[in-house]
Enzyme design. Structure first.
Site, short mmCIF file in Angstrom:
data_model
loop_
_atom_site.label_atom_id
_atom_site.label_comp_id
_atom_site.label_asym_id
_atom_site.label_seq_id
_atom_site.Cartn_x
_atom_site.Cartn_y
_atom_site.Cartn_z
N TYR A 1 0.81 -1.08 -0.25
CA TYR A 1 -0.10 0.04 0.03
C TYR A 1 0.83 1.24 0.09
O TYR A 1 0.47 2.43 -0.21
CB TYR A 1 -1.02 0.06 0.99
CG TYR A 1 -2.17 -0.81 0.76
CD1 TYR A 1 -3.40 -0.18 0.11
CD2 TYR A 1 -2.28 -2.12 1.02
CE1 TYR A 1 -4.43 -0.74 -0.41
CE2 TYR A 1 -3.45 -2.78 0.45
CZ TYR A 1 -4.55 -2.07 -0.13
OH TYR A 1 -5.63 -2.85 -0.58
N HIS A 47 -5.32 -3.13 6.82
CA HIS A 47 -4.74 -4.01 5.98
C HIS A 47 -3.45 -4.58 6.93
O HIS A 47 -2.90 -5.39 6.01
CB HIS A 47 -4.16 -3.08 4.66
CG HIS A 47 -5.09 -2.80 3.69
ND1 HIS A 47 -5.95 -3.45 3.12
CD2 HIS A 47 -5.27 -1.45 3.50
CE1 HIS A 47 -6.79 -2.79 2.26
NE2 HIS A 47 -6.38 -1.58 2.43
N HIS A 74 1.26 -17.31 9.04
CA HIS A 74 2.75 -16.64 9.03
C HIS A 74 3.83 -17.58 9.79
O HIS A 74 3.45 -18.31 10.67
CB HIS A 74 2.55 -15.32 9.97
CG HIS A 74 1.57 -14.41 9.27
ND1 HIS A 74 0.22 -14.34 9.31
CD2 HIS A 74 1.82 -13.22 8.29
CE1 HIS A 74 -0.55 -13.29 8.60
NE2 HIS A 74 0.37 -12.91 7.93
#
Length: 721
Positions: free
Chosen positions: A254, A407, A458
């Site tokens: 972003y 996000h 993750h």
């Protein structure tokens, strides 16, 4: 009396706006009259600039042979109406630019007719019929796209401003631009004042069109918020969204997207009001943001997949703006090598200068570095460790940032790993097929929330099967891990951070080294993850490897006819368990092949360590997720526990020449010599019979501090023996 003062103020404002509009020379945003006068007589002298112009002209000439098409908005991202309105704003921008450069009135006439058509259509439009966002536009399903439209169209309008009569400008501004400003400024005031990339695009759009129209009041609102009090607007966004190092809070993907409106609007401010010194604001952070973003890439220019991210490289249009403007302002010749790779420049003064100086390009150098997060640089960060050059460059990334707003992911102290122009240990990024309409209208898929953002997706530790901060974004946004240590020498590169917030009552301390050591042919990564708690927990540490499993040194039961899910929630429901095993000795080794190289993850184990071979894709009826593998270490019923892992590159596989070299790992053993509140000492044994020791101070990272363990002394946070 009050009404008289109000009348006088309104009259003065009206007069000032009219005066401003009359005095402004057009174009005045990115292209300026002075720059056009410089470029026009010199067209044909700079190949990269000329190629950019010729490609633009080729596309526009083809489009102008077609009837103007303004479909009634009805489609989400990727649908016909959505894509056509995107094509239209590009055409308006490019035709306006070509009018300035070529002087051919056909381009200005095309822009005029297109703007007339939109001025007739826009006032009739309700909110977009597709509702996948609370911020709906009129032309587009998302108001964000409306802002992007206006940022581009404002430049096209600026370029043909003097071609139009006053009456024509009034018709366009009354029917199109003023209603759009009301839509952003009044109907979506919350977004206009928001510190977020949606807010950035909105204020840039309103500010840029207001410069063209000479509306100084709306320029001020764009810069300082709807109340002009500095609590919102462009300047506040620069303050809040960028760290002192130029890191954007939402992550590299972003940052790439948001740099365009930040730099476009900043250039417009600089061209119209150079006295604001916008590019010097906050120690030149907007220019730092360009080089910082370029550092957050693989060697081949692929952005690290942190937070909500898709596949993008520094070849994107947004980075063309960033590179050209940053070069023009800083003279950093390394940026020219990126511009050369991009193969085009922005049609502006910055692009012209970049094209002029292209022969001076110096290679862009990726560095080992720490990038701080947070407005004041005190909300965690990213550590990037690098060794090697070209395809042999290894990059290890540890993320210990703030949450990253909407996000962001729940992934404190996560690690990813790159080599050979490939992602080896991946951060999944986002579940989204951008602008592919059949996949949820090109929007984020449900699995982005149910899997991608969760901790278990993750390469970091999940405690008791629950995501960090119990998947509470508000709580996660209040805390960031603490930076602990950093080393950057030719032989030793290290980053270390601690977190005591993500899981109540649990402290996590992760330290990652990238070592150049004679016992290994290539750079080797050592990863020590210490967990301390007063109570017992279950700790899961996965490594999402990309490649084909070659061998393990542990037995496992493979579930070849029936598979179970790893769990029921927090992302576990999206993982199939394909095999389960246990260590037979104190070492768990998993070897896989990626491209032409072998990789082995060697892990310290005890008789309580379980190993899972998992695969993404469970509970995914629409096949939205990529079905990729992971090896996961599990330790049950432990209070304090330390994971020690070594990641090494070895050997070569050449299917064309039909040979294989060194498919077996160098590491033969891992031992924790000591693991206390003061020091962790790990010993790694190799095939040669030799070993190396890693010493880590756990409570004093002062570079000048001296430490001693069992007669061995060193200075600084860590040492290698």
């Amino acid at each position: 009396m009050k009404s008289i003062r109000s009348f006088v103020f309104t009259l003065l404002l009206f007069l000032s706006l009219g005066l401003c509009a009359q005095q402004t020379e057009h174009p005045c945003l990115i292209l300026t009259k002075q720059v056009v006068e410089q470029i026009r007589p010199n067209l044909g002298t700079l190949p990269v600039f000329d190629n950019t112009v010729q490609e633009m002209q080729r596309k526009i000439d083809r489009i102008m042979d077609l009837p103007i098409d303004l479909p009634q908005p009805k489609d989400a991202g990727g649908g016909y109406s959505h894509e056509q309105h995107k094509r239209n704003y590009t055409a308006i921008y490019q035709a306006g630019v070509l009018y300035q450069l070529k002087g051919d009135k056909k381009y200005a006439e095309y822009v005029k007719q297109m703007l007339f058509a939109y001025a007739e259509l826009y006032p009739t439009l309700p909110l977009h019929p597709v509702q996948k966002s609370n911020y709906r536009g009129r032309l587009f399903w998302q108001g964000l796209n409306e802002s992007v439209w206006l940022v581009n169209v404002s430049q096209g309008y600026d370029c043909v401003y003097n071609y139009l009569t006053e009456k024509e400008r009034e018709q366009i501004e009354t029917g199109l631009f003023r209603p759009m400003i009301r839509f952003f400024r009044e109907e979506n005031r919350k977004t206009f004042a928001r510190i977020h990339n949606h807010g950035t695009w909105a204020v840039a759009a309103v500010g840029m069109i207001s410069y063209v129209m000479g509306d100084t009041d709306m320029v001020e609102q764009s810069l300082y918020g709807p109340d002009k009090d500095g609590k919102g607007g462009f300047m506040k966004q620069i303050d809040q969204l960028f760290s002192p190092d130029g890191y954007f809070e939402e992550g590299p993907y972003y940052q790439r997207y948001s740099l365009q409106p930040f730099l476009m609007f900043a250039q417009a401010v600089d061209n119209n009001e150079p006295e604001r010194k916008i590019f010097e604001y906050k120690d030149g952070v907007l220019l730092k943001a360009v080089t910082t973003l370029l550092q957050l890439t693989e060697q081949n220019g692929q952005f690290f997949h942190l937070n909500d991210a898709l596949d993008k490289t520094w070849h994107t249009n947004e980075l063309a703006w960033g590179v050209d403007i940053a070069y023009a302002k800083t003279g950093n010749k390394q940026l020219l090598s990126i511009a050369r790779e991009q193969g085009s420049v922005v049609i502006s003064e910055a692009g012209w200068k970049t094209a002029q100086d292209m022969a001076l390009a110096e290679p862009f150098v990726h560095r080992t570095l720490i990038v701080r997060d947070g407005p004041d640089g005190d909300q965690g960060g990213i550590g990037v460790l690098r060794d090697g050059k070209g395809k042999d460059e290894v990059a290890v990334v540890m993320k210990y940032t703030s949450h990253g707003m909407g996000h962001g992911h729940f992934d404190k102290l996560s690690v990813s790993y790159y080599d050979n122009d490939r992602e080896i240990l991946q951060d999944y990024g986002a579940a989204r097929f951008l602008n592919i309409e059949p996949k949820n209208g090109g929007h984020y898929l449900p699995e982005n929330d149910s899997f991608c953002k969760h901790t278990i997706s993750h390469n970091t530790v999940t405690v008791d099967g629950k995501s960090h901060f119990n998947y509470d974004m508000k709580l996660s946004s209040e805390h960031a891990p603490d930076f602990y240590g950093f080393v950057d020498t030719d032989e030793v590169k290290m980053v270390s951070a601690k977190d005591k917030y993500a899981v109540a009552g649990v402290e996590m301390h992760r330290t990652v080294w990238l070592l150049r050591h004679p016992l290994f042919d290539r750079p080797v990564t050592v990863d020590i993850f210490r967990i301390t708690s007063a109570e017992k927990h279950r700790y899961d540490l996965p490594f999402y490897f990309l490649g084909h499993l070659m061998r393990t040194n542990y037995p496992y039961e493979a579930f070849t006819t029936q598979r179970a899910l790893l769990g029921e929630s927090n992302g576990y429901q999206h993982l199939w368990v394909e095999a389960k095993g246990k260590a037979e000795n104190n070492l768990i080794a998993t070897t896989f092949l990626n491209g032409n190289r072998f990789y082995t993850i060697s892990s310290l184990a005890d008789d309580q360590t379980e190993v899972y071979l998992n695969r993404i894709g469970g509970t995914d009826p629409d096949f939205n997720l990529r079905h990729e593998p992971a090896v996961m270490l599990r330790r049950e019923e432990a209070a304090n526990h330390t994971f020690v892992n070594v990641i090494e590159i070895h050997g070569e596989y050449n299917p064309r020449m039909e040979y294989t070299l060194d498919p077996y790992a160098t590491v033969q053993s891992i031992r924790l010599v000591s693991d206390t509140a003061d020091y962790t000492v790990a010993e790694i044994g190799t095939q040669s019979g030799k070993s190396l020791r890693i010493y880590l101070s756990n409570n004093n990272s002062d570079a000048e501090a001296t430490h001693t363990f069992e007669g061995y002394s060193w200075k600084g946070v860590c040492s290698i023996q």
